[in-house]
Design a protein around this motif. Structure first.
Motif, PDB file in Angstrom:
ATOM      1  N   LEU A   1       0.842  -1.208   0.000  1.00 23.57           N
ATOM      2  CA  LEU A   1       0.000   0.000   0.000  1.00 23.57           C
ATOM      3  C   LEU A   1       0.875   1.256   0.000  1.00 23.57           C
ATOM      4  CD1 LEU A   1      -2.755  -0.894   2.627  1.00 23.57           C
ATOM      5  CD2 LEU A   1      -3.048  -0.617   0.171  1.00 23.57           C
ATOM      6  N   ILE A   2       1.933   1.218   0.785  1.00 20.32           N
ATOM      7  CA  ILE A   2       2.797   2.401   0.895  1.00 20.32           C
ATOM      8  C   ILE A   2       3.367   2.773  -0.465  1.00 20.32           C
ATOM      9  CG2 ILE A   2       4.987   3.271   1.835  1.00 20.32           C
ATOM     10  CD1 ILE A   2       4.412   1.597   4.362  1.00 20.32           C
ATOM     11  N   ASN A   3       3.804   1.761  -1.210  1.00 18.11           N
ATOM     12  CA  ASN A   3       4.415   2.075  -2.503  1.00 18.11           C
ATOM     13  C   ASN A   3       3.461   2.795  -3.439  1.00 18.11           C
ATOM     14  OD1 ASN A   3       7.026   1.426  -2.132  1.00 18.11           O
ATOM     15  ND2 ASN A   3       6.861  -0.658  -2.899  1.00 18.11           N
ATOM     16  N   GLY A   4       2.145   2.597  -3.229  1.00 18.63           N
ATOM     17  CA  GLY A   4       1.195   3.356  -4.028  1.00 18.63           C
ATOM     18  C   GLY A   4       0.823   4.671  -3.372  1.00 18.63           C
ATOM     19  N   ALA A   5       0.519   4.619  -2.065  1.00 16.40           N
ATOM     20  CA  ALA A   5      -0.022   5.811  -1.392  1.00 16.40           C
ATOM     21  C   ALA A   5       1.056   6.850  -1.100  1.00 16.40           C
ATOM     22  CB  ALA A   5      -0.708   5.405  -0.095  1.00 16.40           C
ATOM     23  N   ASP A   6       2.250   6.399  -0.771  1.00 18.54           N
ATOM     24  CA  ASP A   6       3.319   7.341  -0.453  1.00 18.54           C
ATOM     25  C   ASP A   6       4.674   6.708  -0.741  1.00 18.54           C
ATOM     26  OD1 ASP A   6       4.898   9.343   0.413  1.00 18.54           O
ATOM     27  OD2 ASP A   6       4.472   9.113   2.547  1.00 18.54           O
ATOM     28  N   PRO A   7       5.057   6.660  -2.020  1.00 16.76           N
ATOM     29  CA  PRO A   7       6.310   5.976  -2.362  1.00 16.76           C
ATOM     30  C   PRO A   7       7.535   6.608  -1.711  1.00 16.76           C
ATOM     31  CG  PRO A   7       5.257   6.913  -4.330  1.00 16.76           C
ATOM     32  CD  PRO A   7       4.338   7.179  -3.192  1.00 16.76           C
ATOM     33  N   ASP A   8       7.387   7.813  -1.175  1.00 11.01           N
ATOM     34  CA  ASP A   8       8.520   8.505  -0.522  1.00 11.01           C
ATOM     35  C   ASP A   8       8.507   8.313   0.990  1.00 11.01           C
ATOM     36  OD1 ASP A   8       9.353   9.714  -3.013  1.00 11.01           O
ATOM     37  OD2 ASP A   8       7.519  10.890  -2.843  1.00 11.01           O
ATOM     38  N   PHE A   9       7.811   7.295   1.436  1.00 10.76           N
ATOM     39  CA  PHE A   9       7.557   7.068   2.854  1.00 10.76           C
ATOM     40  C   PHE A   9       8.824   7.147   3.719  1.00 10.76           C
ATOM     41  CE2 PHE A   9       6.522   4.113   6.398  1.00 10.76           C
ATOM     42  CZ  PHE A   9       5.320   4.649   6.797  1.00 10.76           C
ATOM     43  N   HIS A  10       9.888   6.484   3.308  1.00  4.78           N
ATOM     44  CA  HIS A  10      11.087   6.450   4.147  1.00  4.78           C
ATOM     45  C   HIS A  10      11.835   7.779   4.126  1.00  4.78           C
ATOM     46  CE1 HIS A  10      11.462   1.782   4.264  1.00  4.78           C
ATOM     47  NE2 HIS A  10      10.732   2.254   5.249  1.00  4.78           N
ATOM     48  N   ARG A  11      11.915   8.378   2.945  1.00  3.33           N
ATOM     49  CA  ARG A  11      12.672   9.636   2.913  1.00  3.33           C
ATOM     50  C   ARG A  11      11.881  10.750   3.596  1.00  3.33           C
ATOM     51  NH1 ARG A  11      13.621  11.445  -3.290  1.00  3.33           N
ATOM     52  NH2 ARG A  11      14.798   9.519  -3.290  1.00  3.33           N
ATOM     53  N   ARG A  12      10.564  10.685   3.490  1.00  2.00           N
ATOM     54  CA  ARG A  12       9.741  11.679   4.183  1.00  2.00           C
ATOM     55  C   ARG A  12       9.902  11.515   5.702  1.00  2.00           C
ATOM     56  NH1 ARG A  12       5.663  13.897   1.926  1.00  2.00           N
ATOM     57  NH2 ARG A  12       5.171  12.156   0.559  1.00  2.00           N
ATOM     58  N   ASP A  13       9.857  10.276   6.153  1.00  3.44           N
ATOM     59  CA  ASP A  13       9.962   9.985   7.585  1.00  3.44           C
ATOM     60  C   ASP A  13      11.292  10.518   8.140  1.00  3.44           C
ATOM     61  OD1 ASP A  13       9.244   7.894   9.931  1.00  3.44           O
ATOM     62  OD2 ASP A  13      11.366   7.728   9.454  1.00  3.44           O
ATOM     63  N   LEU A  14      12.359  10.314   7.395  1.00  2.00           N
ATOM     64  CA  LEU A  14      13.679  10.764   7.875  1.00  2.00           C
ATOM     65  C   LEU A  14      13.716  12.285   7.951  1.00  2.00           C
ATOM     66  CD1 LEU A  14      16.658   9.947   8.531  1.00  2.00           C
ATOM     67  CD2 LEU A  14      17.148  10.260   6.098  1.00  2.00           C
ATOM     68  N   ALA A  15      13.286  12.939   6.871  1.00  2.00           N
ATOM     69  CA  ALA A  15      13.340  14.405   6.828  1.00  2.00           C
ATOM     70  C   ALA A  15      12.403  15.017   7.869  1.00  2.00           C
ATOM     71  CB  ALA A  15      12.980  14.894   5.427  1.00  2.00           C
ATOM     72  N   ASP A  16      11.191  14.456   7.992  1.00  2.00           N
ATOM     73  CA  ASP A  16      10.223  14.999   8.962  1.00  2.00           C
ATOM     74  C   ASP A  16      10.747  14.855  10.383  1.00  2.00           C
ATOM     75  OD1 ASP A  16       8.487  15.696   7.000  1.00  2.00           O
ATOM     76  OD2 ASP A  16       6.941  14.214   7.479  1.00  2.00           O
ATOM     77  N   ALA A  17      11.325  13.696  10.676  1.00  4.01           N
ATOM     78  CA  ALA A  17      11.808  13.469  12.051  1.00  4.01           C
ATOM     79  C   ALA A  17      12.889  14.501  12.381  1.00  4.01           C
ATOM     80  CB  ALA A  17      12.357  12.053  12.190  1.00  4.01           C
ATOM     81  N   ILE A  18      13.794  14.729  11.444  1.00  2.00           N
ATOM     82  CA  ILE A  18      14.880  15.682  11.708  1.00  2.00           C
ATOM     83  C   ILE A  18      14.305  17.091  11.827  1.00  2.00           C
ATOM     84  CG2 ILE A  18      16.961  16.719  10.712  1.00  2.00           C
ATOM     85  CD1 ILE A  18      17.648  13.934   9.605  1.00  2.00           C
ATOM     86  N   GLU A  19      13.379  17.427  10.939  1.00  2.00           N
ATOM     87  CA  GLU A  19      12.789  18.762  10.980  1.00  2.00           C
ATOM     88  C   GLU A  19      12.051  18.995  12.296  1.00  2.00           C
ATOM     89  OE1 GLU A  19      10.535  19.719   7.516  1.00  2.00           O
ATOM     90  OE2 GLU A  19       9.792  21.599   8.351  1.00  2.00           O
ATOM     91  N   ALA A  20      11.427  17.925  12.816  1.00  2.00           N
ATOM     92  CA  ALA A  20      10.657  18.059  14.059  1.00  2.00           C
ATOM     93  C   ALA A  20      11.554  17.990  15.293  1.00  2.00           C
ATOM     94  CB  ALA A  20       9.596  16.973  14.120  1.00  2.00           C
ATOM     95  N   GLY A  21      12.851  17.760  15.082  1.00  2.00           N
ATOM     96  CA  GLY A  21      13.760  17.707  16.233  1.00  2.00           C
ATOM     97  C   GLY A  21      13.850  16.327  16.866  1.00  2.00           C
ATOM     98  N   ALA A  22      13.201  15.316  16.256  1.00  2.00           N
ATOM     99  CA  ALA A  22      13.322  13.937  16.767  1.00  2.00           C
ATOM    100  C   ALA A  22      14.521  13.298  16.056  1.00  2.00           C
ATOM    101  CB  ALA A  22      12.039  13.162  16.485  1.00  2.00           C
ATOM    102  N   PHE A  23      15.734  13.678  16.487  1.00  2.00           N
ATOM    103  CA  PHE A  23      16.934  13.305  15.741  1.00  2.00           C
ATOM    104  C   PHE A  23      17.222  11.808  15.861  1.00  2.00           C
ATOM    105  CE2 PHE A  23      18.276  17.817  16.994  1.00  2.00           C
ATOM    106  CZ  PHE A  23      17.660  18.346  15.865  1.00  2.00           C
ATOM    107  N   PRO A  24      17.316  11.130  14.723  1.00  2.00           N
ATOM    108  CA  PRO A  24      17.609   9.694  14.778  1.00  2.00           C
ATOM    109  C   PRO A  24      19.018   9.433  15.329  1.00  2.00           C
ATOM    110  CG  PRO A  24      16.899  10.374  12.574  1.00  2.00           C
ATOM    111  CD  PRO A  24      17.131  11.612  13.354  1.00  2.00           C
ATOM    112  N   GLN A  25      19.155   8.362  16.089  1.00  2.00           N
ATOM    113  CA  GLN A  25      20.457   8.037  16.675  1.00  2.00           C
ATOM    114  C   GLN A  25      20.772   6.554  16.535  1.00  2.00           C
ATOM    115  OE1 GLN A  25      19.958   9.592  20.722  1.00  2.00           O
ATOM    116  NE2 GLN A  25      21.469  11.171  20.193  1.00  2.00           N
ATOM    117  N   TRP A  26      22.034   6.276  16.336  1.00  2.00           N
ATOM    118  CA  TRP A  26      22.523   4.897  16.313  1.00  2.00           C
ATOM    119  C   TRP A  26      23.812   4.835  17.131  1.00  2.00           C
ATOM    120  CZ3 TRP A  26      20.207   7.225  12.270  1.00  2.00           C
ATOM    121  CH2 TRP A  26      19.252   6.502  11.539  1.00  2.00           C
ATOM    122  N   GLU A  27      23.981   3.742  17.837  1.00  2.00           N
ATOM    123  CA  GLU A  27      25.272   3.495  18.473  1.00  2.00           C
ATOM    124  C   GLU A  27      26.114   2.678  17.509  1.00  2.00           C
ATOM    125  OE1 GLU A  27      24.806   1.579  22.294  1.00  2.00           O
ATOM    126  OE2 GLU A  27      25.613   3.363  23.290  1.00  2.00           O
TER     127      GLU A  27
END
Ligand code: HDD
Length: 739
Positions: A293-319
């Motif tokens: 469904l995502i590939n049809g409804a929002d093919p940019d799902f992952h890149r949007r999620d990354l950009a939105d999270a950073i813009e909202a200040g929810a900075f992704p972190q990895w050890e």
């Protein structure tokens, strides 16, 4: 900017300034400030020296439009013609410059990993690896700028984010001692053991050469032909077929360096290591139907999620962590050849030791300049980090340098701003296409006596890279595979046995789906034999799905295989930061409760998204972020139903409820689609107020992970608890056949 504001519909105006848009601006005005979440690459010259000089890339910032050579223009809308209706003149320098530049705007996409999204950030060392490696970036609290690019492998640049595929996880560390690139994936093993097979596996995985179908998918004959003919590919393939092949977000992926690398300490001692990225939010995936469904409804799902999270200040972190092994002659651990990239070493046997934390906190300003032009290269090593003889890694050391010459148009791609080292560069590489450094000096050779002898070779003590003098066994030249690379099934079985029951069901279903789209029966049967070699229950489940008889296993299933619980995604709880909680509202929603809920979800660092029948304000200070027309379940990790969801005609008629027993028809079909999809995808569903009626009507009220809350506070704590373990798989009793 808060998470909620970030998702609010954009008010018309100049982005980031709060100024209203001037309908048709007629005079120059102050340039726009950059958006707070964005930033251009660090300012360094082509030779790596820091500079304050403005980047010529500050487009749309100056007042007046100019040509590429800086002459101001009076008109960029009409070409120069012989009379208003006459032919266009060859003399039109501006037309030719504009069109010709446009004609050459595209560059070749990456031959693999064409589709990607990137972000800037920082790596901070914990100091725990300084005894193992002299690389400065591991020093305690040392901060090193990074740029990360996540990608899918097979699809082209415009393909969907949710293909069942491996994800690239490539990190460029701009260290003081040179750039280090850790070019990894979200899967810790690879399809092949020798780089010379790379064109083969990619030709098989890419779309069929005759019709270029299918795009960004592995569900086709050539892929399964290759995989079934190469038993070494079975390990990577089962990871792809598991939920790891369809991540929820880049933020919820592990990353792996795959190969074994060598760390060299200040005293010259060495260890072998495998690199791991551990996401702070845990490892999560979507459901397969959801991915489609995502590939049809929002093919940019992952890149949007990354950009939105950073813009909202929810900075992704990895050890970043390492598994450490003795650097001995065998280069193996308990019978696992550390040079074989189709093998892992279970974390239960060799724990991952954290060495630093990466935080991504800045979105790129320009996709092309940064995310597209970034060029990773496993050759980019710094003193203290070296390679091993893994034949896959050795081949990569050639390929990445080579590919950029076509992709980025010449040998000077290291001078592009995103690729420029932050360490000073003093090489003797000269000229070539797109040379942007103005080298002074007359003697780019050494030794020389004309440029004062510069540059000199560096003593090891002055941060020089020294190739580790690894002994090379006395041998003969041969094209051969070592015997220690021969076992292609034990670890595949280990992976299978490590999955929870629900993960096994997903994996078996994925094989059945993929092989169901492979039309050649010889290939299906060949692959089925491998599945029986991994585990007879897996083979049988897939055979049934395909309507084929059980097969003899290629080899008998390996005995005495111990599972590695770390390989399962299920069973732990994780932080819920940045999770998206939909709130379904209607005319019957308690607005006070809604306001409380929105602010509590925000305060819990999640993202509330209010879904209303139409746009506009739904409660004082609360606007609809989505309407029933624009919302699709895939966007939400959980939903709070705060309306009975009566269809529009019932609401218009002022009907409280229909007489008689409620039926699914008493809920607006768009509400029912959304809630039912959330239910099918094992997501948390919580009702407040009249929402309980909707869940009763939809006949899901009594099922696991569907809860009627007493208050906004209760709803929030239920959502938080359910989201902590990501999905409510208990909703679907497993058949037990794969246990
Ligand atoms: Fe590769 C790109 C990861 C094996 C040849 N690879 C590329 C990217 C990632 C990986 C993440 C995208 C980088 C970016 O975002 O620009 N590749 C891997 C991993 C491998 C691997 C983890 C095995 C452990 N790759 C591999 C082999 C070869 C290549 C064996 C060739 C012999 N890979 C390439 C490439 C690419 C690439 C063709 C395409 C674009 C680029 O390099 O810059 O050279």
């Amino acid at each position: 900017m808060s998470a909620r504001e970030n998702n609010a519909p954009q008010a018309p105006g100049v982005p980031g300034t709060g100024e209203p848009t001037i309908e048709e601006p007629t005079a120059p005005r102050q340039p726009l400030p950059p958006k707070p979440d964005q930033g251009a690459p660090e300012r360094v010259t082509p030779t790596g020296a820091p500079t304050d000089a403005p980047m010529s890339a500050m487009a749309q910032q100056g007042e007046y439009l100019t040509t590429a050579h800086g002459a101001r223009l009076t008109n960029s809308d009409q070409s120069l013609k012989a009379g208003a209706r006459g032919p266009v003149l060859l003399q039109d320098h501006h037309f030719r410059e504009k069109i010709s530049h446009f004609d050459h705007e595209r560059i070749p996409e990456r031959v693999v990993h064409a589709r990607g999204a990137g972000a800037h950030g920082t790596f901070r060392g914990y100091g725990s690896a300084t005894k193992l490696s002299r690389a400065g970036l591991f020093a305690k609290d040392k901060e090193t700028p990074v740029f990360v690019r996540f990608s899918t492998v097979l699809g082209s640049r415009g393909s969907g984010d949710l293909a069942r595929d491996t994800r690239g996880f490539a990190t460029k560390f701009y260290t003081d001692e040179g750039t280090w690139d850790l070019v990894g994936n979200n899967i810790p093993v690879f399809f092949i053991q020798d780089a010379i097979k790379f064109p083969d596996v990619i030709h098989a995985g890419k779309p069929h050469p005759d019709r270029e179908i299918p795009q960004a998918q592995s569900a086709h004959d050539t892929f399964w032909d290759f995989v079934s003919l190469h038993t070494e590919a079975q390990h990577h393939t089962i990871w792809n077929m598991s939920d790891r092949g369809i991540p929820r977000s880049f933020r919820t992926m592990e990353g792996f360096g795959v190969h074994t690398f060598r760390l060299v300490a200040a005293d010259g001692s060495t260890v072998l290591v495998k690199f791991h990225w551990k996401p702070r939010l845990g490892v999560h995936s979507v459901a397969w139907e959801e991915a489609q469904l995502i590939n049809g409804a929002d093919p940019d799902f992952h890149r949007r999620d990354l950009a939105d999270a950073i813009e909202a200040g929810a900075f992704p972190q990895w050890e970043l962590g390492v598994q450490v092994f003795e650097d001995n002659e065998e280069q193996s651990f308990q019978g696992i050849d550390l040079l074989d990239p189709t093998k892992i070493v279970p974390e239960e046997l060799v724990p991952v030791q954290p060495v630093g934390l990466m935080t991504l906190d800045r979105n790129p300003s320009n996709y092309f300049a940064e995310t597209e032009q970034v060029a990773f290269n496993p050759n980019n090593l710094v003193p203290g980090i070296d390679v091993t003889n893994d034949p896959l890694l050795q081949g990569r050391l050639f390929s990445y340098l080579d590919t950029q010459i076509t992709r980025l148009g010449g040998p000077n791609w290291n001078q592009l701003p995103i690729n420029r080292p932050h360490a000073a560069v003093n090489d003797m590489l000269r000229d070539g296409y797109h040379q942007s450094a103005v080298h002074s000096g007359v003697a780019p050779y050494r030794p020389n006596s004309l440029d004062g002898g510069n540059p000199f070779e560096t003593p090891e003590s002055e941060h020089a890279f020294v190739d580790y003098p690894a002994p090379v066994a006395e041998s003969v030249k041969e094209r051969a595979r070592p015997q220690s690379f021969d076992d292609h099934f034990s670890q595949v079985r280990m992976f299978w046995l490590s999955l929870s029951e629900v993960e096994r069901e997903h994996t078996a279903q994925a094989y059945a789906f993929e092989l169901g789209k492979c039309w050649d029966e010889t290939i299906r049967t060949r692959q089925l034999r491998h599945l029986f070699a991994i585990d007879p229950a897996l083979g049988h489940a897939v055979a049934q799905g395909l309507g084929l008889p059980d097969q003899e296993p290629t080899v008998p299933p390996a005995q005495d295989v111990q599972p590695s619980p770390a390989l399962s995604q299920v069973g732990s709880t994780w932080p819920v930061d940045g999770r998206q909680v939909g709130i379904l509202v209607g005319p019957d929603t308690d607005t006070e409760q809604l306001t409380t809920l929105v602010s509590r979800i925000n305060a819990a660092d999640m993202v509330p998204l209010v879904i209303a029948p139409q746009g506009g304000e739904v409660a004082p200070g609360v606007v609809a972020h989505r309407t029933l027309l624009t919302a699709r379940s895939i966007e939400f990790d959980a939903v709070v139903v705060a309306t009975a969801g009566a269809p529009a005609h019932q609401v218009a008629a002022g009907m409280d409820a229909k007489a008689g027993a409620p039926s699914p028809g008493d809920v607006d079909p768009r509400v029912s689609l959304l809630v039912n999809e959330m239910w099918r995808h094992a997501k948390a569903i919580v009702a407040v107020g009249p929402g309980a009626t909707a869940l009763q009507t939809l006949q899901i009220a009594q099922t696991p992970g569907v809860v009627a809350a007493d208050s906004a506070e209760d709803a929030l704590s239920t959502v938080t608890e359910l989201l902590g373990s990501h999905r409510v798989w208990e909703r679907f009793p497993t058949t037990g056949m794969l246990a």
